[in-house]
Design an enzyme around this catalytic site. Structure first.
Site, mmCIF file in Angstrom:
data_model
loop_
_atom_site.group_PDB
_atom_site.id
_atom_site.type_symbol
_atom_site.label_atom_id
_atom_site.label_comp_id
_atom_site.label_asym_id
_atom_site.label_seq_id
_atom_site.Cartn_x
_atom_site.Cartn_y
_atom_site.Cartn_z
ATOM 1 N N ALA A 228 12.489 22.032 -13.052
ATOM 2 C CA ALA A 228 13.267 20.906 -12.504
ATOM 3 C C ALA A 228 12.447 20.091 -11.520
ATOM 4 C CB ALA A 228 14.542 21.441 -11.874
ATOM 5 N N ARG A 229 12.499 20.463 -10.258
ATOM 6 C CA ARG A 229 11.703 19.816 -9.220
ATOM 7 C C ARG A 229 11.188 20.887 -8.254
ATOM 8 N NH1 ARG A 229 11.146 16.024 -11.957
ATOM 9 N NH2 ARG A 229 11.769 13.866 -11.564
ATOM 10 N N GLU A 258 3.106 17.797 -5.863
ATOM 11 C CA GLU A 258 2.231 17.568 -7.025
ATOM 12 C C GLU A 258 1.262 16.427 -6.746
ATOM 13 O OE1 GLU A 258 4.929 16.971 -10.298
ATOM 14 O OE2 GLU A 258 5.871 18.910 -9.965
ATOM 15 N N HIS A 276 3.413 20.125 -14.755
ATOM 16 C CA HIS A 276 4.568 19.243 -14.981
ATOM 17 C C HIS A 276 4.529 18.666 -16.406
ATOM 18 C CE1 HIS A 276 7.682 16.518 -12.835
ATOM 19 N NE2 HIS A 276 7.954 16.588 -14.119
HETATM 20 C C1 8YV Z 1 8.386 13.553 -16.802
HETATM 21 C C2 8YV Z 1 10.330 14.153 -15.183
HETATM 22 O O1 8YV Z 1 7.291 14.400 -16.809
HETATM 23 O O2 8YV Z 1 12.271 13.536 -16.359
HETATM 24 C C3 8YV Z 1 11.722 13.631 -15.275
HETATM 25 O O3 8YV Z 1 12.295 13.305 -14.229
HETATM 26 O O4 8YV Z 1 9.862 14.397 -14.122
HETATM 27 C C4 8YV Z 1 9.553 14.412 -16.436
HETATM 28 O O5 8YV Z 1 10.298 14.437 -17.576
HETATM 29 C C5 8YV Z 1 8.108 12.325 -16.072
HETATM 30 O O6 8YV Z 1 9.186 11.521 -15.854
HETATM 31 C C6 8YV Z 1 6.995 11.505 -16.710
HETATM 32 O O7 8YV Z 1 6.186 11.241 -15.726
#
Ligand code: 8YV
Length: 310
Positions: A228-229, A258, A276
């Site tokens: 997730a985060r 990150e 990620h």
């Molecule tokens: C992607 C993400 O890696 O959906 C998200 O919020 O963090 C990830 O799916 C990202 O958005 C692409 O940089």
């Protein structure tokens, strides 16, 4: 007709950037200084979920009308300010759900079965020369706890059923799901789970939700998975628990700062790490990128947005 000007903060697939270049004058973000002469003309932004829009960038763009996020996370965009300034925000829901859930299952198997260690053992020519890597842990039947039962959480639960895993979850409220037990208290969920998967949104509301107490409750035979985060986990507490052996292991696709990953995590033999990558497949990044393109196109054609948050 002059093309609208947009700012691309995070690179996208060449196929997608080609579409953006055809429709817009695209400025690829390098620094705040770069914006000095063009800021007043920028009407749109395309960016990644974790990258979002730095506050200083948002503040320096007076003509901004839309932020199209290539992802589902909105935690790196100031939504309050976007609302106040009537700036639309779109995301890419749905199209990345399967990939993120697949990554969670991949990390579970990789971590419990020790796939990276086995791979290194073969690659390094140690097979037949040195003792085999330690035995792994059985995946099938493990008790799974899911933190955040949105689309991704449910897709993970659905997959877990094929592994005969009893699934419990926590969320802001009981979602009354037929097959999965709701546990309101996260610590209690961690105590009763053998694997705890984080699938909750990032942001202030979930910051360090998985703290030392939750990690302790998961315990020395427990495994933490995060797709997730990074902000949802107290990373320092996690590193300490792994070091002390008070947590069995962790499979991490996301981190607090990150691309920085604490040395303690990089050195630990109890972790499997990914940079990620949960949505990083050709199919999904194309689908995500196409949604970004379509949302921007709809906005500039004065049509309704496909997947608007604001
Ligand atoms: C992607 C993400 O890696 O959906 C998200 O919020 O963090 C990830 O799916 C990202 O958005 C692409 O940089």
């Amino acid at each position: 007709m002059t093309k609208p000007e947009i700012l691309l903060i995070e690179p996208m697939m060449p196929e997608i950037e080609k579409q953006l270049d055809a429709a817009y004058t695209v400025h690829r973000f390098t620094s705040l200084a770069q914006l000095k002469d063009i800021a007043g003309r920028i009407r749109g932004i395309a960016t990644g979920g974790a990258t979002g829009v730095p506050q200083a960038v948002m503040d320096s763009l007076p003509a901004l009308e839309i932020i199209a996020i290539n992802g589902i996370g909105t935690d790196a965009v100031n939504l309050k300010e976007a609302r106040q300034r009537n700036i639309h925000v779109t995301t890419t829901p749905g199209v990345l759900t399967d990939d993120v859930a697949d990554m969670a299952i991949g990390l579970i198997i990789s971590l419990l079965r020790g796939l990276p260690a086995g791979d290194r053992y073969v690659r390094d020519g140690e097979w037949g020369q040195k003792a085999a890597p330690p035995l792994g842990r059985k995946v099938t039947g493990k008790k799974l706890g899911i933190v955040g039962m949105g689309q991704v959480g449910r897709a993970i639960a659905h997959r877990a059923r094929s592994f005969a895993m009893p699934v419990s979850y926590t969320d802001l409220r009981d979602l009354e799901l037929k097959d999965y037990a709701f546990v309101s208290d996260l610590k209690k969920l961690a105590r009763s789970s053998e694997i705890l998967v984080i699938a909750a949104s990032g942001g202030a509301g979930s910051r360090h939700l998985v703290n030392r107490e939750v990690i302790d409750a998961l315990g020395p035979d427990g495994f933490l998975i995060n797709v997730a985060r990074g902000s949802v986990v107290d990373e320092q507490a996690l590193a300490q628990a792994l070091d002390a052996g008070t947590l069995g292991g962790a499979g991490l696709d996301v981190f607090e700062h990150e691309p920085e990953v604490p040395e303690a995590l990089r050195q630990s033999s109890r972790v499997v790490l990914q940079p990620h990558r949960a949505s990083a497949t050709v199919e999904t990044r194309l689908a995500m990128g196409n949604l970004v393109v379509k949302n921007l196109a709809a906005h500039f054609a004065d049509e309704s947005l496909l997947t608007a948050v604001i």
